[in-house]
Design an enzyme around this catalytic site. Structure first.
Site, short mmCIF file in Angstrom:
data_model
loop_
_atom_site.label_atom_id
_atom_site.label_comp_id
_atom_site.label_asym_id
_atom_site.label_seq_id
_atom_site.Cartn_x
_atom_site.Cartn_y
_atom_site.Cartn_z
N HIS A 120 0.79 -1.10 0.09
CA HIS A 120 -0.03 0.12 0.35
C HIS A 120 0.87 1.22 0.12
O HIS A 120 1.27 1.91 -1.09
CB HIS A 120 -1.08 -0.05 1.15
CG HIS A 120 -1.79 1.19 1.05
ND1 HIS A 120 -2.20 1.78 2.57
CD2 HIS A 120 -2.60 1.78 0.14
CE1 HIS A 120 -2.93 2.77 2.28
NE2 HIS A 120 -3.40 2.81 0.97
N PRO A 139 -0.84 -2.56 10.15
CA PRO A 139 -1.93 -1.70 10.94
C PRO A 139 -2.05 -0.39 10.64
O PRO A 139 -2.80 0.46 11.06
CB PRO A 139 -1.31 -2.04 12.37
CG PRO A 139 0.12 -1.97 12.19
CD PRO A 139 0.41 -2.79 11.13
N CYS A 140 -1.08 0.00 9.61
CA CYS A 140 -1.09 1.41 8.99
C CYS A 140 -2.63 1.75 8.60
O CYS A 140 -3.23 2.62 8.92
CB CYS A 140 -0.14 1.68 7.96
SG CYS A 140 1.53 1.51 8.52
N HIS A 141 -2.92 0.98 7.64
CA HIS A 141 -4.60 1.14 7.00
C HIS A 141 -5.14 -0.26 7.07
O HIS A 141 -6.15 -0.49 6.38
CB HIS A 141 -4.42 1.53 5.96
CG HIS A 141 -3.49 2.91 5.68
ND1 HIS A 141 -2.12 2.85 5.36
CD2 HIS A 141 -3.53 4.33 5.99
CE1 HIS A 141 -1.57 4.04 5.46
NE2 HIS A 141 -2.18 4.88 5.85
N GLY A 142 -4.50 -1.30 7.67
CA GLY A 142 -5.43 -2.51 7.88
C GLY A 142 -5.32 -3.24 6.56
O GLY A 142 -6.45 -4.03 6.39
#
Ligand code: FES
Length: 189
Positions: A120, A139-142
């Site tokens: 991403h 975990p930044c944007h799942g």
């Protein structure tokens, strides 16, 4: 949470660097050109072109992180259950369709080697959280990756990239070198 441009800091803070070293060939090249400007990027690149990794201490289910060409790489020794989970997924159902067999080496299916940067925005997924599909969670944007390093859920568009690597013994690989060609046989020809 680390981004790609923070590799140096990430390395110091979070990563286990396991028995990895530049290859002898790269060292020989560096030795042969000792008088070249120390800031010459070509020399630096040569020294980091390949990374040798000792797998002997990696236990089933464990994922280690090594550095290759200044990038983090996950080397994971998959359990039989993790291999089966990766093989059982219908390829057509994947956001970035790729069979598990195309991401590992035949006969060495327990070893998964992938670049650790999320596809991403380049963050490094959390090694301590396997996400919903048993692989890694960024975990930044799942973004959730499975046990083959393939994207299964979240905004990342592509699977974790698989670099070239070659087994030089049962317990050592070199990242950055093409695998040995498959043995051929003339039997029955
Ligand atoms: S960088 Fe991994 S989900 Fe955004």
């Amino acid at each position: 949470m680390a981004h790609a441009h923070d590799d140096a800091d990430v390395t110091r803070r979070d990563f286990i660097y396991v028995a990895a070293s530049g290859m002898t060939a790269a060292g020989a090249v560096a030795t042969a050109i000792p008088f070249i400007d120390q800031m010459n990027p070509a020399r630096d690149t040569l020294a980091l072109a390949t990374t040798e990794v000792d797998l002997a201490s990696v236990t089933p289910g464990q994922s280690i992180t090594v550095m290759w060409r200044k990038k983090p790489v996950f080397v994971r020794r998959r359990t039989p259950e993790e291999i089966k989970a990766a093989q059982d997924v219908p390829v057509d159902a994947l956001p970035d369709p790729q069979a598990d067999s195309a991401r590992v080496q035949s006969g060495k299916e327990e070893w998964l080697v992938v670049l650790a940067n999320c596809t991403h925005l380049g963050c490094v997924p959390d090694k301590g959280n396997k996400g919903e599909f048993g692989g890694w969670l960024c975990p930044c944007h799942g973004s959730h990756y499975d046990t083959s390093g393939r994207i299964r859920k979240g905004p990342a568009p592509l699977n974790l990239a698989v670099p070239e690597f070659r087994f030089i013994s049962d317990t050592k690989i070199v990242i950055g070198e093409a695998p040995a060609p498959a043995a051929t046989t003339t039997e029955g020809a």
